[in-house]
Write a protein that holds these residues in place. Structure first.
Motif, PDB file in Angstrom:
ATOM      1  N   ARG A  15      46.957 -18.636  76.968  1.00  0.00           N
ATOM      2  CA  ARG A  15      45.637 -18.857  76.395  1.00  0.00           C
ATOM      3  C   ARG A  15      44.436 -17.992  76.893  1.00  0.00           C
ATOM      4  O   ARG A  15      43.387 -17.948  76.441  1.00  0.00           O
ATOM      5  CB  ARG A  15      45.373 -20.375  76.401  1.00  0.00           C
ATOM      6  CG  ARG A  15      45.359 -20.870  77.918  1.00  0.00           C
ATOM      7  CD  ARG A  15      44.899 -22.275  77.936  1.00  0.00           C
ATOM      8  NE  ARG A  15      44.669 -22.732  79.274  1.00  0.00           N
ATOM      9  CZ  ARG A  15      45.921 -23.492  79.740  1.00  0.00           C
ATOM     10  NH1 ARG A  15      46.861 -23.756  79.047  1.00  0.00           N
ATOM     11  NH2 ARG A  15      45.755 -24.095  80.962  1.00  0.00           N
ATOM     12  N   THR A  16      44.954 -17.471  77.989  1.00  0.00           N
ATOM     13  CA  THR A  16      43.958 -16.572  78.815  1.00  0.00           C
ATOM     14  C   THR A  16      43.527 -15.361  77.759  1.00  0.00           C
ATOM     15  O   THR A  16      42.334 -14.718  78.036  1.00  0.00           O
ATOM     16  CB  THR A  16      44.147 -15.951  79.986  1.00  0.00           C
ATOM     17  OG1 THR A  16      45.272 -15.494  79.930  1.00  0.00           O
ATOM     18  CG2 THR A  16      44.491 -17.166  81.249  1.00  0.00           C
ATOM     19  N   ILE A  17      44.364 -14.983  77.012  1.00  0.00           N
ATOM     20  CA  ILE A  17      43.992 -13.846  76.169  1.00  0.00           C
ATOM     21  C   ILE A  17      42.795 -14.152  75.133  1.00  0.00           C
ATOM     22  O   ILE A  17      42.117 -13.361  74.806  1.00  0.00           O
ATOM     23  CB  ILE A  17      45.477 -13.543  75.154  1.00  0.00           C
ATOM     24  CG1 ILE A  17      46.545 -13.067  76.095  1.00  0.00           C
ATOM     25  CG2 ILE A  17      45.249 -12.575  74.297  1.00  0.00           C
ATOM     26  CD1 ILE A  17      47.848 -12.955  75.315  1.00  0.00           C
ATOM     27  N   GLN A 198      50.704 -20.915  70.628  1.00  0.00           N
ATOM     28  CA  GLN A 198      50.289 -20.316  71.841  1.00  0.00           C
ATOM     29  C   GLN A 198      50.251 -20.657  73.086  1.00  0.00           C
ATOM     30  O   GLN A 198      50.392 -19.859  73.963  1.00  0.00           O
ATOM     31  CB  GLN A 198      48.719 -19.651  71.481  1.00  0.00           C
ATOM     32  CG  GLN A 198      48.804 -18.873  70.095  1.00  0.00           C
ATOM     33  CD  GLN A 198      49.556 -17.797  70.105  1.00  0.00           C
ATOM     34  OE1 GLN A 198      49.651 -16.753  71.081  1.00  0.00           O
ATOM     35  NE2 GLN A 198      50.382 -17.501  68.951  1.00  0.00           N
ATOM     36  N   SER A 199      50.341 -22.055  73.227  1.00  0.00           N
ATOM     37  CA  SER A 199      50.658 -22.643  74.725  1.00  0.00           C
ATOM     38  C   SER A 199      51.050 -23.925  74.496  1.00  0.00           C
ATOM     39  O   SER A 199      50.956 -24.421  73.459  1.00  0.00           O
ATOM     40  CB  SER A 199      49.504 -22.379  75.666  1.00  0.00           C
ATOM     41  OG  SER A 199      48.203 -23.290  74.682  1.00  0.00           O
ATOM     42  N   ALA A 211      50.372 -28.992  71.918  1.00  0.00           N
ATOM     43  CA  ALA A 211      50.636 -27.708  71.638  1.00  0.00           C
ATOM     44  C   ALA A 211      49.344 -27.053  71.063  1.00  0.00           C
ATOM     45  O   ALA A 211      48.485 -27.600  70.310  1.00  0.00           O
ATOM     46  CB  ALA A 211      51.729 -27.379  70.530  1.00  0.00           C
ATOM     47  N   VAL A 212      49.004 -25.953  71.520  1.00  0.00           N
ATOM     48  CA  VAL A 212      47.963 -25.234  70.957  1.00  0.00           C
ATOM     49  C   VAL A 212      48.398 -23.916  69.906  1.00  0.00           C
ATOM     50  O   VAL A 212      49.234 -23.100  70.209  1.00  0.00           O
ATOM     51  CB  VAL A 212      47.019 -24.475  72.072  1.00  0.00           C
ATOM     52  CG1 VAL A 212      45.674 -23.744  71.597  1.00  0.00           C
ATOM     53  CG2 VAL A 212      46.473 -25.395  72.993  1.00  0.00           C
ATOM     54  N   MET A 222      47.427 -29.813  68.989  1.00  0.00           N
ATOM     55  CA  MET A 222      48.466 -30.671  68.430  1.00  0.00           C
ATOM     56  C   MET A 222      49.138 -31.681  69.555  1.00  0.00           C
ATOM     57  O   MET A 222      49.017 -31.212  70.653  1.00  0.00           O
ATOM     58  CB  MET A 222      49.498 -29.863  67.573  1.00  0.00           C
ATOM     59  CG  MET A 222      48.783 -28.994  66.702  1.00  0.00           C
ATOM     60  SD  MET A 222      50.263 -28.319  65.349  1.00  0.00           S
ATOM     61  CE  MET A 222      50.882 -29.934  64.419  1.00  0.00           C
ATOM     62  N   TYR A 223      49.315 -32.851  69.133  1.00  0.00           N
ATOM     63  CA  TYR A 223      49.697 -33.868  69.993  1.00  0.00           C
ATOM     64  C   TYR A 223      50.961 -34.676  69.376  1.00  0.00           C
ATOM     65  O   TYR A 223      50.984 -34.873  68.374  1.00  0.00           O
ATOM     66  CB  TYR A 223      48.546 -34.829  70.294  1.00  0.00           C
ATOM     67  CG  TYR A 223      48.866 -36.227  71.033  1.00  0.00           C
ATOM     68  CD1 TYR A 223      49.333 -36.133  72.357  1.00  0.00           C
ATOM     69  CD2 TYR A 223      48.588 -37.160  70.421  1.00  0.00           C
ATOM     70  CE1 TYR A 223      49.561 -37.217  73.070  1.00  0.00           C
ATOM     71  CE2 TYR A 223      48.917 -38.555  71.072  1.00  0.00           C
ATOM     72  CZ  TYR A 223      49.442 -38.615  72.307  1.00  0.00           C
ATOM     73  OH  TYR A 223      49.514 -39.509  73.167  1.00  0.00           O
TER      74      TYR A 223
END
Length: 641
Positions: A15-17, A198-199, A211-212, A222-223
Motif C-alpha cells: 500500500r505504500t506504493i 492490494q493488501s 482486504a484493500v 473489505m471486511y
C-alpha cells in the motif's frame, strides 16, 4: 510499542506504493531528531575524508530477543552487512549470516531462537525471506523463489514458528497470503487473490479479516467477521481520499486507520467496520498529516501518534509511556530518540538517539530500574562539532504556496555568495525531514550550502498540497524548485554562477528538468537513477505497480490522451537535450526495477549526439540506488570531482 510489525510493514506492504511510487535510494538516510546549536558553530570544519560519511557502521541496527537475553546487530564482513548475536552483558558475538554479494536488507527476531532476514539479488527488489537460528544453525531459504517478492503481512508473535507472508509467485502483479512455517519452510495458501486485492490486514489473533481492493483509481475496504465468511465492501473512496488501515482495535471489532476522508489533513481515527463510518477521531493536527500511531501489544493500549512539522513530534495517548520518555529525555539532553525494539514483556528496549549532526548511539533501557546503558555509537569517527546545522526554512512559490524545506550551511563560513547544491527529494510523493543526512553533511563539509525543499506533492502537508502536484511534473513542481533557487539568490546566500542540482529517483528527474528547462540556473548537475522519459517510464514499471497505472495516468499524465501526450513530451527532459548546457554526471543501477536503466541510457545517448558533456556510471550489481559500499564510494568520489 509494536515496533517490529510497524517497521517491517512500513517497508514492505504494497500500500505504500499509493503515495510513494519512486522511493529514495538507500543512501538517503533521513532521521527525525532534535539538537541545540553548538557554540563552536562559527569555527570552520576541517576537510573530512569522503569515506567517513558513506562507509558502513561497525555495528548498527541493534535489536533485542523477545525474552531479553540476546542482542543482535548488523556489522560489515568484507564490506557486506551481516547479522551478529551476543548475550546481553556478554563480550563475545557470533556471526550467523554470511552474505558476500550484497548487504542484508533487513532482519528481525521471529521468536526467542530464530531470526528472519530479507535480501534481494543485485538490487532487483525481489526480496526473499530467510531464517537462521541464533546459534547459526538451520539456515533456510523460506521464500527463495525466482522473480518473486516477499511481503510480511503478520509476524504472528503469539505463534512463534509461523508468520503470514504475501507472495506474487502465482501472478507477478498480485500477492496471495500464505501461512509460513519459519522452521520447515512449509507454505499454506490462506486465500487466493482474485486479482484486485492490494493488501491484507489481520486481527490480533492473526486472522485475515480486512482486504484493500483497487480498480486502479478507486479503493475499497473489505471486511469479514470470520475467515469462513466472504469479504464484503465496507467503504469505497477515490484514491485521492486515503483510508490507510493500521491495526484492529483490541477487541478485534473495529480498525485504527489514518484517514483524510472529508478533511484536508489526515487524522488518526477509529473506523467502524460494520458501517464504514468514523467512530472517533483520536488525534489530528491543523497543519500536517498524522503519520502513524503506535500501541502496546502487552497492555493492549495506544501509546502515541507521530506527526512531522519541522521536526518529528509525538502526541501521547498513554501517560505512563510519556513519563518514561520524559525520563529518558533527562538522561539524553539535546538528543532526539526513538524506541527501535522492545522485549515481549515490554520492560527492556533498544533506544536509538539522533541529531542533525550525528548518526547517534544505541542504548539498552530497562524501565523497571529505570536505567539506560550505552551500547555503542553508530559512527564514532563522526565528530558532531564538525558537522553543519540543518535549519528549517520556508519560502513562497510564484503562485502563493508555502514551500517548506531545510537549508544546511557549511560550518564556520559566512552565508554569503556561497556555492550551492539544490537537492530535490525522490518520491515525488514523499518528503524530506530534519536529521542527519550523510550526503548533505558531505557537501557542506566541502563548502557547499545545500537546499532541500518539499515541493508541491510532498506528503505530510495535506490533501490539497498533494493534489497540487497532479500532472505538474516538470511544470509547477519544478517551479517550486526554481523558486527556491531564486529565493537563495535574493537572500544573498547563493552565488548565482555556482549553483548545482543533484537528485535521485524523482529528484534525478527534477535534476534533468532543471538543466533542460532552466539551463541558465545551473553550473552542473548530477542525476542519480532518474527518470528522463515519462512515456517509457510508465511502460516499464514493475508488474506489481500495474494495478495503479490508471492512478498514475491521473497523477502524471495519460499517454493515450492527446493533450496529456503533448504535456508528457514537453515535460520529458530527453526530448529537450538541445537546451542543456551544464555538464552532467549520470549514475544508474543496471537492475533497477523502478527506473529502468533504459531511462539513463537514452538520456546519455541523446546528450552525446548533441555534444553535451556527460559522465555515465553504471553498476551491474545495483538497483534503485547503490547499496554496496565500494559502489557508494565511487559514486560520491565522481560526484565530488
Amino acid at each position: 510499542f509494536d515496533v517490529k510489525t510497524a517497521r517491517i510493514k512500513q517497508n514492505l506492504m504494497s500500500r505504500t506504493i499509493l503515495r510513494m511510487l519512486i522511493l529514495l535510494p538507500f543512501t538517503a538516510l533521513l532521521v527525525a531528531c532534535m539538537n541545540t546549536p553548538n557554540p563552536e558553530q562559527t569555527m570552520k570544519a576541517p576537510l573530512i575524508p569522503l569515506k567517513n560519511f558513506f562507509k558502513n557502521s561497525d555495528k548498527t541496527n541493534y535489536q533485542i530477543s523477545p525474552d531479553g537475553k540476546y542482542l543482535s546487530y548488523l556489522a560489515p564482513v568484507n564490506s557486506r552487512m551481516n547479522v551478529f548475536v551476543q548475550a546481553v552483558g556478554g563480550k563475545e558475538a557470533k556471526q550467523i549470516t554470511f552474505e558476500t554479494s550484497r548487504d542484508i536488507a533487513g532482519y528481525y527476531w521471529a521468536n526467542e531462537n530464530r531470526i528472519l532476514f530479507l535480501k534481494d539479488a543485485g538490487g532487483d527488489e525481489n526480496y526473499k525471506l530467510f531464517g537462521v537460528n541464533l546459534d547459526g544453525s538451520n539456515p533456510k531459504g523460506l521464500t527463495d523463489f525466482e522473480g518473486v517478492m516477499t511481503q510480511l503481512i503478520d509476524e504472528l508473535p503469539e505463534q512463534s514458528d509461523f508468520v503470514i507472508v504475501g507472495l506474487n509467485k502465482r501472478n507477478p502483479e498480485i500477492f496471495d497470503p500464505y501461512r509460513l512455517n519459519i522452521v520447515t519452510g512449509e507454505l499454506t495458501m490462506l486465500a487466493e487473490n482474485p486479482g484486485n486485492i492490494q493488501s491484507w490486514v489481520t486481527d490480533h489473533d492473526g486472522k485475515l479479516r480486512v482486504a484493500v481492493v483497487t480498480d486502479g483509481v478507486n479503493n475499497s475496504l473489505m471486511y469479514r467477521e470470520t475467515e469462513e465468511q466472504v469479504f464484503k465492501t465496507v467503504l469505497t473512496t477515490n484514491f485521492k481520499s486515503s483510508v490507510e488501515p493500521l491495526f484492529f482495535t483490541f477487541d478485534n471489532q473495529n480498525l485504527y486507520v489514518i484517514s483524510n476522508l472529508n478533511r484536508d489533513k489526515s487524522a488518526a481515527v477509529i473506523l467502524d467496520l460494520k458501517t464504514g463510518q468514523e467512530k472517533e477521531i483520536l488525534f489530528s493536527h491543523p497543519e500536517v498529516d498524522i503519520q502513524s500511531i503506535s500501541y502496546s501489544r502487552l497492555n493492549k493500549k495506544l501509546i502515541s501518534a507521530i506527526y512531522v512539522t519541522e521536526k518529528t513530534q509525538r502526541h501521547y495517548f498513554d501517560k505512563d509511556t510519556e513519563q518514561r520518555h520524559n525520563w529518558i529525555k533527562t538522561q539524553l539532553p539535546n538528543m532526539e530518540f526513538s524506541v527501535v525494539d522492545i522485549t515481549k514483556n515490554e520492560d527492556i528496549a533498544i533506544i536509538r538517539t539522533h541529531t542533525d549532526k550525528s548518526l547517534g548511539s544505541f542504548y539498552l533501557y530497562n524501565s523497571k530500574t529505570p536505567s539506560l546503558e550505552k551500547i555503542t555509537d553508530v559512527a564514532p569517527w563522526i565528530d558532531d562539532n564538525q558537522m553543519a546545522e540543518m535549519k528549517p526554512i520556508s519560502y513562497q512559490s510564484r503562485d502563493g504556496l508555502t514551500i517548506h524545506g531545510y537549508l544546511t550551511l557549511p560550518k564556520g563560513i559566512d552565508a554569503k555568495n556561497l556555492p550551492v547544491v539544490i537537492n530535490p527529494h525522490g518520491g515525488p510523493w514523499h518528503r524530506d525531514q530534519w536529521g542527519y543526512n550523510p550526503e548533505v553533511q558531505f557537501l557542506a563539509n566541502r563548502g557547499y550550502a545545500v537546499l532541500q525543499m518539499n515541493f508541491r506533492g510532498s506528503t505530510g502537508y495535506g490533501k490539497a498540497f498533494w493534489e497540487a502536484s497532479f500532472k505538474q511534473w516538470g511544470q509547477n513542481m519544478q517551479n517550486d524548485i526554481t523558486d527556491g533557487v531564486k529565493w537563495l539568490i535574493e537572500q544573498g546566500i547563493a552565488d548565482s554562477t555556482r549553483i548545482a542540482i543533484y537528485g535521485a529517483s524523482y529528484g534525478g528527474y527534477a535534476t534533468l528538468s532543471g538543466v533542460a528547462f532552466t539551463p541558465e540556473l545551473y553550473a552542473c548537475a548530477i542525476d542519480y537513477v532518474g527518470v528522463s522519459n515519462l512515456f517509457t517510464f510508465m511502460e516499464t514499471i514493475p508488474p506489481y505497480w500495474k494495478p495503479f497505472l490508471d492512478m498514475m495516468h491521473e497523477m502524471v499524465g495519460d499517454p493515450s490522451i492527446e493533450k496529456d501526450s503533448l504535456m508528457l513530451r514537453a515535460s520529458s527532459p530527453v526530448f529537450h537535450v538541445d537546451k542543456i548546457k551544464a555538464p552532467l554526471f549520470i549514475a544508474q543501477g543496471a537492475n533497477d526495477p523502478r527506473v529502468k536503466k533504459s531511462e539513463s541510457d537514452q538520456m546519455v545517448e541523446a546528450l552525446k549526439k548533441k555534444g553535451v558533456e556527460v559522465q555515465y556510471l553504471v553498476k551491474d550489481n545495483e538497483g534503485h540506488g547503490f547499496r554496496n559500499e565500494e559502489n557508494k564510494f565511487e559514486f560520491y568520489e565522481t560526484m565530488e570531482k
